[in-house]
Scaffold this active site. Structure first.
Site, short mmCIF file in Angstrom:
data_model
loop_
_atom_site.label_atom_id
_atom_site.label_comp_id
_atom_site.label_asym_id
_atom_site.label_seq_id
_atom_site.Cartn_x
_atom_site.Cartn_y
_atom_site.Cartn_z
N ARG A 256 14.62 -0.69 0.23
CA ARG A 256 14.84 -1.95 0.97
C ARG A 256 15.30 -3.05 0.02
O ARG A 256 14.78 -3.17 -1.09
CB ARG A 256 13.53 -2.34 1.65
CG ARG A 256 13.57 -3.70 2.33
CD ARG A 256 12.48 -3.82 3.36
NE ARG A 256 11.16 -4.06 2.80
CZ ARG A 256 10.05 -4.07 3.53
NH1 ARG A 256 10.10 -3.81 4.83
NH2 ARG A 256 8.89 -4.30 2.98
N ARG B 56 5.65 -13.54 1.42
CA ARG B 56 5.26 -13.66 2.83
C ARG B 56 4.36 -14.87 3.03
O ARG B 56 3.77 -15.36 2.06
CB ARG B 56 4.47 -12.39 3.23
CG ARG B 56 5.21 -11.10 2.90
CD ARG B 56 4.23 -9.98 2.50
NE ARG B 56 4.96 -8.84 1.93
CZ ARG B 56 5.42 -7.81 2.62
NH1 ARG B 56 5.20 -7.76 3.91
NH2 ARG B 56 6.08 -6.85 2.04
N ASP C 134 1.55 -11.44 7.40
CA ASP C 134 2.03 -10.68 6.25
C ASP C 134 3.42 -10.09 6.53
O ASP C 134 4.05 -9.55 5.63
CB ASP C 134 1.05 -9.56 5.87
CG ASP C 134 0.72 -8.65 7.04
OD1 ASP C 134 0.29 -9.16 8.09
OD2 ASP C 134 0.90 -7.44 6.91
N ASN C 135 3.88 -10.21 7.76
CA ASN C 135 5.21 -9.72 8.10
C ASN C 135 6.17 -10.86 8.40
O ASN C 135 7.18 -10.67 9.07
CB ASN C 135 5.14 -8.77 9.31
CG ASN C 135 4.41 -7.48 8.97
OD1 ASN C 135 4.36 -7.08 7.81
ND2 ASN C 135 3.84 -6.84 9.97
N ASP D 27 10.01 -5.96 8.11
CA ASP D 27 9.05 -5.01 8.66
C ASP D 27 9.44 -4.52 10.05
O ASP D 27 8.98 -5.02 11.06
CB ASP D 27 7.63 -5.60 8.66
CG ASP D 27 6.62 -4.52 8.32
OD1 ASP D 27 6.77 -3.41 8.87
OD2 ASP D 27 5.72 -4.76 7.51
N ASP E 54 -2.06 6.95 2.71
CA ASP E 54 -1.56 7.93 1.74
C ASP E 54 -0.39 7.40 0.91
O ASP E 54 0.12 8.10 0.05
CB ASP E 54 -1.15 9.23 2.46
CG ASP E 54 -0.06 8.99 3.49
OD1 ASP E 54 0.43 7.84 3.62
OD2 ASP E 54 0.32 9.95 4.18
N GLY E 55 0.05 6.17 1.21
CA GLY E 55 1.14 5.60 0.43
C GLY E 55 2.51 6.18 0.76
O GLY E 55 3.50 5.85 0.11
N GLY F 263 0.81 -1.22 0.00
CA GLY F 263 0.00 0.00 0.00
C GLY F 263 0.84 1.26 0.00
O GLY F 263 0.35 2.35 -0.29
N ARG F 264 2.10 1.10 0.36
CA ARG F 264 2.99 2.27 0.34
C ARG F 264 4.37 1.84 -0.10
O ARG F 264 5.38 2.39 0.34
CB ARG F 264 3.07 2.90 1.72
CG ARG F 264 3.44 1.88 2.73
CD ARG F 264 3.97 2.33 3.98
NE ARG F 264 3.81 1.16 4.86
CZ ARG F 264 4.13 1.11 6.11
NH1 ARG F 264 4.63 2.14 6.67
NH2 ARG F 264 3.97 0.02 6.80
P1 AMP Z 1 2.47 -2.92 8.11
O1 AMP Z 1 1.79 -2.61 9.40
O2 AMP Z 1 3.60 -2.01 7.82
O3 AMP Z 1 2.86 -4.35 7.98
O4 AMP Z 1 1.41 -2.63 6.96
C1 AMP Z 1 0.17 -3.30 6.89
C2 AMP Z 1 -0.58 -2.93 5.64
O5 AMP Z 1 -0.95 -1.55 5.66
C3 AMP Z 1 0.19 -3.14 4.36
O6 AMP Z 1 -0.71 -3.59 3.37
C4 AMP Z 1 0.69 -1.76 4.05
O7 AMP Z 1 0.97 -1.59 2.68
C5 AMP Z 1 -0.46 -0.88 4.50
N1 AMP Z 1 -0.03 0.48 4.82
C6 AMP Z 1 0.68 0.86 5.90
N2 AMP Z 1 0.92 2.18 5.89
C7 AMP Z 1 0.35 2.67 4.77
C8 AMP Z 1 0.25 3.97 4.16
N3 AMP Z 1 0.79 5.05 4.73
N4 AMP Z 1 -0.41 4.08 3.00
C9 AMP Z 1 -0.97 3.00 2.42
N5 AMP Z 1 -0.91 1.76 2.92
C10 AMP Z 1 -0.26 1.59 4.08
MG MG Z 2 4.03 -5.27 6.61
#
Ligand code: AMP
Ligand code: MG
Length: 480
Positions: free
Chosen positions: A173, A180, A245-246, A255, A122-123, A89-90
């Site tokens: 990275r 995953r 997913d991590n 992560d 917001d990506g 997502g980002r």
């Molecule tokens: P994470 O907690 O980093 O493992 O992220 C969990 C999910 O949330 C993943 O699908 C990420 O891509 C999404 N995500 C986290 N932060 C953002 C962000 N700022 N914008 C869009 N997607 C996000």
């Molecule tokens: Mg993650």
């Protein structure tokens, strides 16, 4: 010189439903924070001479030749709850490079703008989590722990809205892959057996070429994760967000969100602000790894011709995790105690010390490092009361004596197993706060110092000091 990345993008050749083609969204004003030249060299990258061009590449403003940017789709269990669709997502996978020695690596930009999987996000990323991941992932690599790596960090010149207006940043990275447990779950949950098979074949070819079929893959991931979690625990590392997913299939740590290293040892220690029930506490990590592995096993079942037989075999494999972990953990602890061989009673001796450390609020890293010196009795200073430690010390000395290892060998072995320097939370926070205020010197100093955790530069030993009460970091946050 112009940039050259030796791309060969095998994931982008998988079926279209594995990802969405998506370019990074350019940022306003890329500014280079750091490039990991040693890693770039290991990957066989040629970077531009002009730092502005390098910044443009790692900000996503200039896509290097041969890249095929994609956002990968996956699913996952987050804190035990099922999310049927997550995905990058980002982040954007620029592509895979094949290093001069033939090893294949993903290069991913994190904070590179919205994708179809951004949901409400917001990506983007802000400077704090970007520097945190840079510092901690490189510290883990220097500790010899399998991990994704930091290739570069850049500022974007844009504001990111979080608790306040934060400076935006992008993190580059490097990973053996970004496959995953949740990638398998995504296709399994959609009953897309064809995709599942393609993913399994891809993962086996890439990470475990000797593994035979899904059962072999499961076994290999169990071995890799058992070893990984034991290594984490050996340096007092708490991942903090062990969602499926991590968890990588490669066995690399991925992560670095709310992760933290223990200062004072306590098995139930939790830092993550969102981990209200302590699901991902230090001492729970092996059980959570088993839970995640069970999800992988479930996802792989549709690939097995005889379902009932596979359920039996996979259950046995998953249950075997505990023994694999215990073996790895006991080896880690024996090395930390300077024991050349593992004997009956050694694990109990180590656990006895850990218990006394918990009660005595002893600093995890400094206790083991003090034991690694010529005067191990000095470790008593780490405990609130020296008595219980001194009792244990006699037992340990007797055990060491029974091995007859000479003192210099013991010290050298222990100093190679017990780091003097870890990425202490208060130092990471200090580096981030300084960077937000425009001073990158503490970040650079910390990164440099942590590249020599076992053999530190004497001038860096202030970084070994635990936080004073007012410096203590009690909560860490997800890198969103
Ligand atoms: P994470 O907690 O980093 O493992 O992220 C969990 C999910 O949330 C993943 O699908 C990420 O891509 C999404 N995500 C986290 N932060 C953002 C962000 N700022 N914008 C869009 N997607 C996000
Ligand atoms: Mg993650």
């Amino acid at each position: 010189m112009t940039a050259h990345f030796p791309f060969d993008n095998s994931y982008a050749r998988l079926p279209a439903r594995f990802f969405t083609r998506q370019d990074p969204v350019p940022v306003e004003a890329p500014g280079l924070i750091a490039v990991n030249e040693a890693l770039a060299g290991r990957l066989g990258l040629t970077l531009p001479d002009d730092p502005a061009e390098t910044a443009a590449i790692f900000a996503g403003n200039r896509v290097p030749a041969g890249a095929e940017p994609i956002a990968q789709v996956y699913a996952g269990h987050q804190f035990g709850g099922w999310s049927p669709q997550l995905g990058d997502g980002r982040a954007i996978l620029l592509g895979e490079v094949v290093a001069p020695d033939g090893a294949r690596f993903d290069i991913q930009l994190k904070g590179s703008g919205r994708t179809p999987y951004s949901r409400m996000g917001d990506g983007r990323a802000w400077l704090g989590p970007v520097l945190r991941e840079y510092i901690v992932s490189e510290a883990m690599a220097a500790l010899g722990i399998p991990t994704t790596r930091a290739l570069a960090a850049v500022t974007t010149g844009e504001v990111v809205l979080r608790e306040g207006r934060m400076p935006g940043a992008v993190f580059a990275r490097v990973a053996a892959s970004h496959i995953r447990v949740g990638t398998f779950q995504f296709f399994a949950s959609r009953q897309d057996t064809e995709a599942l098979q393609a993913l399994a074949d891809h993962a086996i070819a890439r990470h475990y070429p000797d593994a035979e079929g899904p059962a072999g893959l499961l076994d290999a991931v169990i071995a890799a994760q058992a070893d990984l979690v034991a290594r984490w625990m050996g340096v007092g590392f708490i991942h903090g967000v062990m969602n499926t997913d991590n968890m990588t299939v490669s066995g690399e740590t991925i992560d670095y969100g709310p992760c933290a290293f223990l200062d004072a040892y306590h098995p139930q220690m939790v830092f993550s602000s969102i981990d209200h029930y302590g699901r991902y506490a230090y001492g729970n990590q092996p059980q959570i790894a088993v839970w995640n592995i069970a999800q992988l096993a479930t996802a792989l079942l549709p690939l097995m011709p005889d379902r009932d037989a596979a359920i039996e075999a996979f259950t046995a494999a998953v249950n075997g995790f505990a023994e694999r972990f215990d073996d790895a953990w006991h080896r880690v602890l024996a090395a930390k105690l300077g024991l050349a061989e593992i004997r009956e009673g050694d694990a109990a001796l180590a656990f006895d010390l850990l218990e006394r450390m918990a009660k005595g609020e002893a600093d995890f890293t400094n206790t083991f490092r003090a034991l690694s010196g010529a005067e191990p009795e000095h470790a008593a200073a780490e405990f609130s009361k020296p008595g219980p430690f001194e009792e244990w010390l006699e037992k340990w000395r007797a055990r060491l004596a029974s091995e007859g290892r000479d003192e210099a060998t013991r010290i050298a072995a222990m100093q190679a197993a017990n780091p003097a320097l870890i990425a202490r939370n208060h130092r990471v926070e200090e580096a981030i706060a300084a960077a937000v205020a425009g001073d990158l010197a503490p970040f650079h100093r910390l990164t440099e110092a942590l590249s020599r955790p076992f053999d530190p530069n004497p001038a860096d030993l202030d970084l070994a000091t635990p936080p004073r009460p007012e410096e203590r970091v009690t909560q860490t946050f997800c890198g969103t």
